[in-house]
Design an enzyme around this catalytic site. Structure first.
Site, short mmCIF file in Angstrom:
data_model
loop_
_atom_site.label_atom_id
_atom_site.label_comp_id
_atom_site.label_asym_id
_atom_site.label_seq_id
_atom_site.Cartn_x
_atom_site.Cartn_y
_atom_site.Cartn_z
N GLY A 51 0.83 -1.21 0.00
CA GLY A 51 0.00 0.00 0.00
C GLY A 51 0.85 1.24 0.00
N CYS A 78 5.26 -6.19 1.68
CA CYS A 78 5.66 -4.78 1.73
C CYS A 78 4.95 -4.05 2.87
CB CYS A 78 5.43 -4.13 0.36
SG CYS A 78 6.45 -2.65 0.10
N TYR A 79 4.01 -3.14 2.57
CA TYR A 79 3.31 -2.44 3.65
C TYR A 79 2.58 -3.43 4.56
CZ TYR A 79 0.14 0.71 6.10
OH TYR A 79 -0.56 1.40 7.09
N HIS A 164 7.62 -7.85 -3.87
CA HIS A 164 6.28 -8.17 -4.37
C HIS A 164 6.32 -9.48 -5.16
CE1 HIS A 164 4.10 -4.44 -3.35
NE2 HIS A 164 5.30 -3.91 -3.41
N GLU A 166 3.87 -11.08 -6.29
CA GLU A 166 2.76 -11.17 -7.24
C GLU A 166 3.08 -10.63 -8.62
OE1 GLU A 166 1.99 -7.22 -5.00
OE2 GLU A 166 3.02 -9.14 -4.69
N ASP A 221 -11.16 -4.93 -25.08
CA ASP A 221 -11.91 -4.92 -23.83
C ASP A 221 -13.41 -4.72 -24.08
OD1 ASP A 221 -9.43 -5.15 -22.61
OD2 ASP A 221 -9.26 -3.00 -22.24
N LYS A 361 -5.68 -7.71 -18.71
CA LYS A 361 -5.74 -7.70 -20.17
C LYS A 361 -5.49 -9.08 -20.78
CE LYS A 361 -5.71 -4.36 -22.64
NZ LYS A 361 -6.79 -3.62 -23.32
#
Length: 366
Positions: A51, A78-79, A164, A166, A221, A361
């Site tokens: 965050g 992280c945060y 991170h 992810e 999209d 995407k």
């Protein structure tokens, strides 16, 4: 099920997307609602996202200490790790060794992720560090500038990382998340398959016999969103292409081909070049332009709706990156307004239908 506490990171929903890849169900919650949800849902584990806040800021989002006493495995990113450390009696300070970008991570002692050669590249984005470990934690990884890059409390099954896992830039990031959910949380993994049929079924239930005005631009999209809505409601789909003068050459012809040959529908084409270019004349601030464009689109769709009084919904091809850049969660920072998210007026007369809102995407392309 794994609960993801959303502290507002731009990549918070990427955590859930990675869990989807592993076939693991997840649910998002704001930090102030996390304790009640965890007590009710009794998940297999929790992941605390990153965050933009700092733990020593006034009114920065945090968690009740009771969450860490429920016996649930927790991964802090992280945060999220800084918050966990702060609440559990560690020390978090502004880092003289700030890291933004790729760094080499080296394991210290126990290689909990079984990394080859005890090392890999990770993606860092932090200005604060955990400078004193909370009781029970041992340091398990470091970078050249960050001696406390990852820590592990084996007894309580708590993991904290400053990087991170992810994001694609972290080597073995998916494997790290897989280790947490399968080995530490004992969550069962399965093969994830994108299921358009379930999306279509949800659209049928939500829309019923009503009509949907759907904004289409010729891009992937909006085209995929409109195709899904069209499969759900058939001729009750009203695709609208606005020729704003801002599109790529031959876009109108491309849209006409899609919604006459591939997805049969009563396509509406609105010629509006002069309206857009007049409204944008002399404007140089990108954020102001986005808001002008968004307002004009809604004005045009409202005019279309006057001819279709039974149309209660506005369909859009919003995807998750649009949402998060437009401050899509409570504790996120705003990057820019997208005309289909941050540019929408507060008094929107339609209900929004956004079947791709939680997808990225590449998932939309698939």
């Amino acid at each position: 099920m794994i609960v993801i506490v959303d502290f507002g990171s731009q990549t918070a929903h990427l955590i859930g997307r990675r869990l989807r890849q592993l076939g693991v169900q997840s649910e998002y919650v704001n930090p102030e609602d996390a304790l009640a949800l965890v007590k009710k849902q009794k998940p297999q584990g929790m992941i605390l996202s990153g965050g933009p806040a700092m733990v020593d800021q006034e009114d920065s989002p945090t968690l009740e200490k009771e969450i860490f006493e429920l016996g649930i495995p927790i991964l802090g990113i992280c945060y999220g790790w800084q918050t966990m450390a702060h609440v559990l009696g560690g020390k978090v300070e502004g880092a003289s060794r700030q890291e933004f970008g790729p760094e080499k991570l080296e394991m210290i002692g126990k290689n909990i992720w079984s990394l080859p050669n005890n090392a890999c590249q990770v993606f860092m984005s932090h200005g604060y560090s955990v400078t004193k470990m909370p009781p029970g934690f041992e340091i398990v990884a470091a970078t050249a500038r960050e001696p406390h890059a990852a820590a592990y409390d084996e007894k309580r099954k708590f993991v904290g990382v400053l990087f991170h896992p992810e994001v694609d830039h972290t080597e073995y990031g998916l494997e790290m998340l897989k280790y947490f959910v399968s080995e530490i949380c004992n969550e069962e993994l399965s093969t994830f398959v994108l299921d358009p049929d379930s999306i279509i079924a949800e659209l049928k239930t939500k829309i019923g016999a009503q009509k949907v005005i759907c904004a289409v631009s010729g891009g992937v999209d909006s085209t995929v969103a409109a195709a899904l809505i069209g499969k759900a409601i058939g001729k009750n789909l009203i695709p609208v292409y606005v020729e704003s003068g801002l599109m790529r050459p031959n876009t109108k012809e491309h849209v006409e081909y899609i919604f006459q040959k591939l997805v049969p529908a009563d396509l509406v084409v609105v010629e509006a070049r002069s309206r857009f270019l007049t409204a944008l004349k002399g404007k140089t601030d990108p954020e102001e332009k986005r808001k002008i464009i968004g307002k004009l689109y809604i004005d045009i769709f409202s005019e279309i709706a006057e001819k279709h009084t039974d149309a209660a919904f506005l369909g859009q091809g919003t995807i998750y990156s649009d949402v998060i850049e437009s401050k899509g969660s409570k504790h996120a920072s705003k990057i820019k307004s997208h005309h289909n998210v941050g540019g929408l007026p507060a008094d929107l007369q339609f209900q929004l239908i956004e079947p791709l809102r939680t997808y990225y995407k590449d998932e939309v392309r698939e």
